[in-house]
Structure formats: structure tokens, C-alpha cells
Design a protein around this motif. Structure first.
Motif, PDB file in Angstrom:
ATOM      1  N   LYS A 298      74.995  85.427  66.696  1.00  0.00           N
ATOM      2  CA  LYS A 298      73.617  85.906  66.701  1.00  0.00           C
ATOM      3  C   LYS A 298      73.602  87.409  66.446  1.00  0.00           C
ATOM      4  CE  LYS A 298      69.905  86.380  70.092  1.00  0.00           C
ATOM      5  NZ  LYS A 298      69.551  86.045  71.484  1.00  0.00           N
ATOM      6  N   ILE A 299      72.799  87.807  65.463  1.00  0.00           N
ATOM      7  CA  ILE A 299      72.626  89.234  65.153  1.00  0.00           C
ATOM      8  C   ILE A 299      71.142  89.501  64.947  1.00  0.00           C
ATOM      9  CG2 ILE A 299      74.934  89.531  64.117  1.00  0.00           C
ATOM     10  CD1 ILE A 299      73.598  89.329  61.345  1.00  0.00           C
TER      11      ILE A 299
ATOM     12  N   PHE B 239      78.175  94.971  66.302  1.00  0.00           N
ATOM     13  CA  PHE B 239      76.818  95.350  66.701  1.00  0.00           C
ATOM     14  C   PHE B 239      75.897  94.152  66.923  1.00  0.00           C
ATOM     15  CE2 PHE B 239      78.573  98.874  64.103  1.00  0.00           C
ATOM     16  CZ  PHE B 239      78.706  99.800  65.133  1.00  0.00           C
ATOM     17  N   GLY B 240      76.449  92.948  66.848  1.00  0.00           N
ATOM     18  CA  GLY B 240      75.647  91.746  67.045  1.00  0.00           C
ATOM     19  C   GLY B 240      75.503  91.384  68.514  1.00  0.00           C
ATOM     20  N   GLN B 241      74.875  90.251  68.749  1.00  0.00           N
ATOM     21  CA  GLN B 241      74.583  89.838  70.121  1.00  0.00           C
ATOM     22  C   GLN B 241      75.493  88.732  70.648  1.00  0.00           C
ATOM     23  OE1 GLN B 241      70.813  89.385  68.323  1.00  0.00           O
ATOM     24  NE2 GLN B 241      69.758  90.302  70.061  1.00  0.00           N
TER      25      GLN B 241
ATOM     26  N   GLN C  50      84.583  79.010  72.024  1.00  0.00           N
ATOM     27  CA  GLN C  50      84.536  80.195  72.868  1.00  0.00           C
ATOM     28  C   GLN C  50      83.217  80.906  72.598  1.00  0.00           C
ATOM     29  OE1 GLN C  50      88.312  81.944  71.374  1.00  0.00           O
ATOM     30  NE2 GLN C  50      89.097  81.625  73.431  1.00  0.00           N
ATOM     31  N   MET C  51      82.805  81.734  73.503  1.00  0.00           N
ATOM     32  CA  MET C  51      81.607  82.525  73.221  1.00  0.00           C
ATOM     33  C   MET C  51      81.715  83.901  73.830  1.00  0.00           C
ATOM     34  SD  MET C  51      77.576  81.729  73.528  1.00  0.00           S
ATOM     35  CE  MET C  51      77.008  82.451  75.029  1.00  0.00           C
ATOM     36  N   ASP C  52      81.335  84.874  73.000  1.00  0.00           N
ATOM     37  CA  ASP C  52      81.323  86.270  73.414  1.00  0.00           C
ATOM     38  C   ASP C  52      79.873  86.710  73.251  1.00  0.00           C
ATOM     39  OD1 ASP C  52      82.033  88.828  73.966  1.00  0.00           O
ATOM     40  OD2 ASP C  52      82.971  89.227  72.036  1.00  0.00           O
ATOM     41  N   GLY C  53      79.286  87.380  74.236  1.00  0.00           N
ATOM     42  CA  GLY C  53      77.883  87.765  74.150  1.00  0.00           C
ATOM     43  C   GLY C  53      77.009  86.733  74.831  1.00  0.00           C
ATOM     44  N   ASP C  54      75.722  86.713  74.487  1.00  0.00           N
ATOM     45  CA  ASP C  54      74.863  85.701  75.092  1.00  0.00           C
ATOM     46  C   ASP C  54      73.788  85.234  74.134  1.00  0.00           C
ATOM     47  OD1 ASP C  54      72.142  87.218  75.853  1.00  0.00           O
ATOM     48  OD2 ASP C  54      73.844  88.562  76.137  1.00  0.00           O
TER      49      ASP C  54
END
Ligand code: ADP
Length: 245
Positions: A165-166, A181-183, A201-205
Motif C-alpha cells: 500500500k502506497i 515511503f509506502g505504508q 509476511q507483512m510490514d506496515g499496516d
């Protein structure tokens, strides 16, 4: 990831900084059988990533205590060259490389018929020569080709692909700026035939809906990447037939 900034990642036309649409992959090129002395090898260029994979084995696992009586062990080693990133990376494994090696080993192991080769080790070397985000998924994709090239029987080729997500938009295959710089970034490894997931895997939210959209996007892309893998394997095979005639 998560560094909130004023950088605009999607323009007024809905295009990304490298001109891609939200659901568009970066350009991908694959080549199988690039090393003479490995049992199997492959090279991938995926956007700005350049990664080589080599397979050695199955061979008797050493030291002996790591052997499994009923199956092969899969040992992937993810490694980044010092010149692969902006600032020289300190050579040798760091925490990140150790973690990636572990999760990649497990993803690859899930497709290999390990029970065919008890007491052996299948070693997979993933050498990142140039990194531009998404190296773990590109590494899985190229490792799968190298395993096929080594003639190791697998239930399916395995495909790595990320979505994320960006600027509040769900997009496929983040590049370096988008990753910085993304989300959110969600790397996945997918078995295209059965659509099973071997790594997530997931980084961010992101929201539940956004996550399912991201996963659908990666699933669709996995089919395309799988076709490229099959083409790359066929090219190698056809070359060999030509050489032998
Ligand atoms: P992935 O490459 O699977 O996306 P990360 O999200 O951890 O893995 O890293 C994203 C990107 O950040 C890498 O592809 C690489 O371009 C960069 N990167 C990772 N580790 C380093 C490092 N030690 N030094 C500089 N850049 C790095």
C-alpha cells in the motif's frame, strides 16, 4: 516502510513514480542454467533487482547430526553482496539475512519432495547482486528455477510476489522508493497450481479489505510469473536439444 513523508508516490493520473499502474509488475527477465559447476542455477532481473541462485545437492548432509532419517533438509542461504545496495553493506550474514534464509528455506521445502532423499541436504544459494526491494520474493522465484534446473522433484514451481500500500492505494510489487515511503508491504510465496501460500509476511499496516485486495493482486501476478518461469525452463531445454543435435 512507514516513514510518513510528503513524497507523492502516485500522481494525478494514478500512475506510480516509475510509470506503472497499481496492478503492474516491474519488468522481469529470467534465465536458467547460468552456472556450469552448480547442480542447478538461474538468474533473475526483476526491476532493479539482480539475483543469482545456485543449487548444490541433494548430497549427504553434513555434519551428520543435521541429517533427517526420512527426508532431505533444505538449506537456503540468502546473501547480499556488499555492492548490492546504496551504501556498502557489511559482508557476511546479519540478522535480516539469517531470518530471510530461514523463511525461504521453509517456503522451498514445502514444494520439494524431500522424502525422496533421506539423510541428504539440498543447498540453495541466493546471491543478491543488486537490490531494489522485493529481493526475498525474487529470490524465491529464482531459487525455484534453480531447483528445477537441478532436477529436484517438486510438487509445483514456487513463485514469490509482493503487494502493498502506497498513498492509500493497494499496489503490486513495490520498488525501493515505494518500499521506503509506502505504508505496507506484503511479500508472499505462492504455489500457482493449487494457489497454496508458502510464505506470507507483512510490514506496515493496512485494513482487512486492503490486505485481501493485495493478496488477490499477488495471486493473479503469480500466474503470470509462473508462465515466465515455465518459458525460461523451456528455453534452456530447447537450447540443450539444439546443442545435442
Ligand atoms: P526485500 O528485499 O525482500 O523487500 P526488505 O523489505 O528487508 O526485503 O528490504 C527492502 C530493500 O531495502 C532491499 O531490497 C534493499 O534494496 C534494501 N536493503 C535491505 N537491506 C539493506 C541494507 N543492509 N543496506 C541497504 N539497503 C538495504
Amino acid at each position: 516502510m512507514g516513514m510518513k513523508s510528503d513524497i507523492k508516490l502516485i500522481d494525478d493520473n494514478g500512475l506510480r513514480i516509475d510509470g506503472r499502474l497499481p496492478n503492474q509488475l516491474r519488468p522481469i527477465k529470467m534465465e536458467v542454467g547460468v552456472l556450469k559447476r552448480a547442480d542447478g542455477s538461474a538468474f533473475i532481473e526483476w526491476g532493479g533487482n539482480k539475483i543469482i541462485a545456485a543449487v548444490y545437492g541433494p548430497h549427504e548432509a553434513y555434519p551428520k547430526h543435521v541429517q533427517e532419517a526420512d527426508r532431505a533438509i533444505v538449506r537456503a542461504r540468502y546473501s547480499m553482496a556488499p555492492f548490492s545496495v546504496d551504501e556498502r553493506k557489511r559482508p557476511g550474514p546479519d540478522r535480516r539475512a539469517i531470518e530471510l534464509s530461514k523463511v525461504i528455506s521453509e517456503a522451498l521445502e514445502s514444494v520439494i519432495f524431500v522424502e525422496k532423499y533421506p539423510r541428504t541436504s539440498i543447498d540453495v544459494y541466493i546471491e543478491v547482486l543488486q537490490a531494489d526491494a522485493g529481493t526475498r520474493v525474487a529470490g524465491i522465484t529464482v531459487a525455484s528455477l534453480a531447483l528445477a534446473d537441478a532436477g529436484i522433484p517438486m510438487r509445483d514451481l514456487i513463485v514469490g510476489c509482493a503487494a502493498g500500500k502506497i498513498d492509500d492505494v493497494v499496489v503490486l510489487d513495490l520498488n525501493k522508493e515505494e518500499d521506503n515511503f509506502g505504508q505496507a508491504d506484503v511479500p508472499m510465496a505462492i504455489m500457482p497450481r493449487t494457489k497454496e501460500i508458502a510464505l506470507l509476511q507483512m510490514d506496515g499496516d493496512m485494513s482487512y479489505e486492503e490486505l485481501t485486495t493485495a493478496m488477490d493482486m499477488a495471486m493473479d501476478a503469480a500466474e503470470k510469473i509462473h508462465e515466465m518461469q515455465v518459458e525460461a525452463l523451456k528455453r534452456k531445454y530447447i537450447e540443450e536439444v539444439d546443442e545435442n543435435e
